[in-house]
Write an enzyme that holds these catalytic residues in place. Structure first.
Site, PDB file in Angstrom:
ATOM      1  N   LYS A  39      42.559  23.723  49.733  1.00 51.11           N
ATOM      2  CA  LYS A  39      41.526  24.249  48.841  1.00 51.11           C
ATOM      3  C   LYS A  39      41.877  23.810  47.416  1.00 51.11           C
ATOM      4  CE  LYS A  39      39.058  26.896  46.134  1.00 51.11           C
ATOM      5  NZ  LYS A  39      39.123  26.684  44.657  1.00 51.11           N
ATOM      6  N   CYS A  65      52.839  23.841  33.816  1.00 45.99           N
ATOM      7  CA  CYS A  65      53.544  25.124  33.933  1.00 45.99           C
ATOM      8  C   CYS A  65      55.003  25.025  33.500  1.00 45.99           C
ATOM      9  CB  CYS A  65      53.459  25.647  35.351  1.00 45.99           C
ATOM     10  SG  CYS A  65      53.984  24.466  36.593  1.00 45.99           S
ATOM     11  N   ASN A  95      45.534  21.261  37.068  1.00 41.65           N
ATOM     12  CA  ASN A  95      46.202  20.494  36.011  1.00 41.65           C
ATOM     13  C   ASN A  95      46.810  19.179  36.485  1.00 41.65           C
ATOM     14  OD1 ASN A  95      48.041  22.139  37.417  1.00 41.65           O
ATOM     15  ND2 ASN A  95      49.481  22.164  35.712  1.00 41.65           N
ATOM     16  N   GLU A 134      54.265  28.986  43.370  1.00 44.14           N
ATOM     17  CA  GLU A 134      54.726  28.334  42.136  1.00 44.14           C
ATOM     18  C   GLU A 134      53.789  28.814  41.044  1.00 44.14           C
ATOM     19  OE1 GLU A 134      54.626  26.409  39.033  1.00 44.14           O
ATOM     20  OE2 GLU A 134      53.947  24.634  40.131  1.00 44.14           O
ATOM     21  N   LEU A 135      54.319  29.659  40.151  1.00 41.34           N
ATOM     22  CA  LEU A 135      53.476  30.378  39.203  1.00 41.34           C
ATOM     23  C   LEU A 135      53.718  29.890  37.770  1.00 41.34           C
ATOM     24  CD1 LEU A 135      53.909  33.852  40.925  1.00 41.34           C
ATOM     25  CD2 LEU A 135      52.170  32.103  41.340  1.00 41.34           C
TER      26      LEU A 135
END
Length: 474
Positions: free
Chosen positions: A174, A283, A151, A249-250
């Protein structure tokens, strides 16, 4: 679009672009047109491990460099990005689908500011702390596996690799498979400015496959992951097999609370900006507006008044504010949440159930009212331009509803200063904007509850990459 000089069909390992032996590829789609604009290789297990080996060897020398030497590399990196801004922005626009007028301030300018802040804050850290009986020495943790989402294809990389390198930690990056091309500008920059070999390595491929290897490689000391709870949980479990440090960081389902004394115009604009810009694919977006009943009607009227300031259209059109979702997968997900909201009894005040178009994954911004805790559009992260509005009786119920989700990433409170601060102290979230509309890059970012572990940004973010060592001298 040509990426002739980007080397995006190779991997970047130990300061060299190498051909992958897999002969397998990930195609990159322009979500606004459906055009395939490039491809990147799927790295093999041996290539991923080779990158970790290169970073491990690089750490032996890089960990002994001075902070000022490392800052010099990052300054050169920043200036290289500025010199190539147009190319980078064009790539972000095409692989993400974010509108051009929105992309520059959020996707590029803010990231340059973050680099400057990291440099400034790195100079303020006390790397040797005198204590009774000796001192504590802050040392680099080692090789970092950086797993970044789609994002913010440049910003999320900046948040991880810049503090890592400043703290003398080599990185294996990655990037997300949906938006990997921007990461190749990062590799190109480090290659051209002469960063020591192995300090930055770029691996592309399937998230789960690459992640599983990075999370278990014995040369990796720390995993920094941004993404879903499921992905973060899997990373952490695998990383714990070798006791790696993990920063996660979810997701988020962040509230914007309105109480009496609020500046409703500014508050509503901040909520709508954060839930509609980047097409809701952020998020920390304020996807729940919680309004006390004494001011509900006037604040709701302001939401409807400002709604028309967010037109949907082609990301390359200067008048577009809300572009396209990033993929068919995202489109299907957002559509399902809007449909579920209607089934659960919420009222779709603005917007519609999205329909497939010939090209592009376009969703008209939505506003739901009559939303209650327990509904999926209230409790779960939609990751699209969908706002839920909840009416509450008073401040106490506002706090209760704000905390009535499993996430705790971001939040905002708009009201008279005393009451707004009281609410801010009670919200279980990593950050709270109190009548604030900017956000300082010096302040840390991260979550409570299922929104993550650890912090990114500013001095706290830098210190995640350091280990304290006690030196006993008495």
């Amino acid at each position: 679009m040509s990426f002739k000089n980007l080397n995006n069909e190779k991997l970047y390992i130990n300061g060299e672009y190498i051909e992958s032996k897999s002969n397998e590829w990930i195609e990159v789609e322009n979500p606004a047109t459906g055009e395939i604009i490039g491809k990147v290789p799927k790295a093999t297990a041996s290539e991923i491990n080779l990158a970790c080996d290169a970073a491990y060897e690089a750490f032996k020398g890089f960990s002994k460099t001075s902070l000022e030497e490392r800052i010099s590399y990052i300054e050169k990196f920043k200036n290289w990005l500025i010199d190539h801004e147009d190319e980078i922005m064009d790539t972000i626009l095409k692989e993400l689908g974010v509108p051009i007028k929105i992309a520059k301030p959020g996707q590029f300018d803010k990231q340059i500011q973050r680099i400057d802040t990291f440099i400034d804050q790195a100079r303020l850290i006390d790397y040797k702390i005198e204590m009774n009986g000796g001192f504590v020495r802050m040392e680099p943790i080692g090789v970092v596996a950086s797993l970044t989402p789609w994002n913010y294809p440049l910003g999320q990389i900046i948040m991880k690799i810049i503090p890592a390198i400043l703290m003398a930690c080599p990185v294996v990056e990655k990037p997300a498979s949906d938006t990997p091309l921007t990461a190749y500008f990062v590799a190109k920059s480090f290659d051209e400015i002469g960063l020591p070999k192995g300090v930055f390595n770029l691996i592309t491929g399937s998230g789960a496959e690459v992640g599983d290897i990075l999370n278990t490689n014995p040369h990796v000391a720390m995993v920094s992951y941004t993404g879903s709870l499921a992905g973060g949980s899997a990373s952490a479990k695998n990383a714990m097999d070798t006791a790696k440090k993990v920063v996660l960081e979810l997701g988020g389902k962040s509230p914007g609370v309105f109480v009496r004394g609020c500046n409703k115009e500014d508050g509503v604009k901040q909520v709508l900006d954060r839930v509609y810009l980047n097409v809701g694919q952020t998020c920390s977006c304020l996807s729940r507006a919680i309004i006390t009943e004494d001011i509900y009607d006037e604040v709701l009227e302001e939401f409807l008044k400002q709604y028309d300031n967010y037109p949907v259209g082609n990301p390359e059109d200067e008048s577009t504010v809300v572009g396209t979702l990033s993929s068919q997968k995202q489109f299907d997900k957002v559509k399902s949440y809007i449909e579920e909201g209607l089934k659960e009894g919420a009222h779709l005040l603005r917007g519609e159930v999205p329909q497939e178009s010939e090209v592009g994954y376009y969703v008209k911004p939505a506003i739901f009212t009559d939303v209650k805790p327990g509904m999926k559009i209230h409790d779960e992260e939609t990751f699209g331009p969908v706002l839920s509005i909840i009416k509450v009786k008073d401040k106490n119920e506002a706090i209760e509803v704000a905390n009535a989700v499993d996430f705790g990433l971001s939040s905002a409170v708009f009201g008279n200063e005393k009451e707004a601060l009281e609410i801010a102290y009670e919200i279980k979230a990593g950050d709270v904007y109190v009548n604030s509309f900017g956000g300082s890059p010096e302040l840390p970012f991260g979550g409570y509850k299922q929104s993550g572990v650890g912090r990114e940004g500013g001095r706290f973010g830098l210190m995640e990459y350091l280990e304290p060592k006690s030196i006993h001298t008495a």
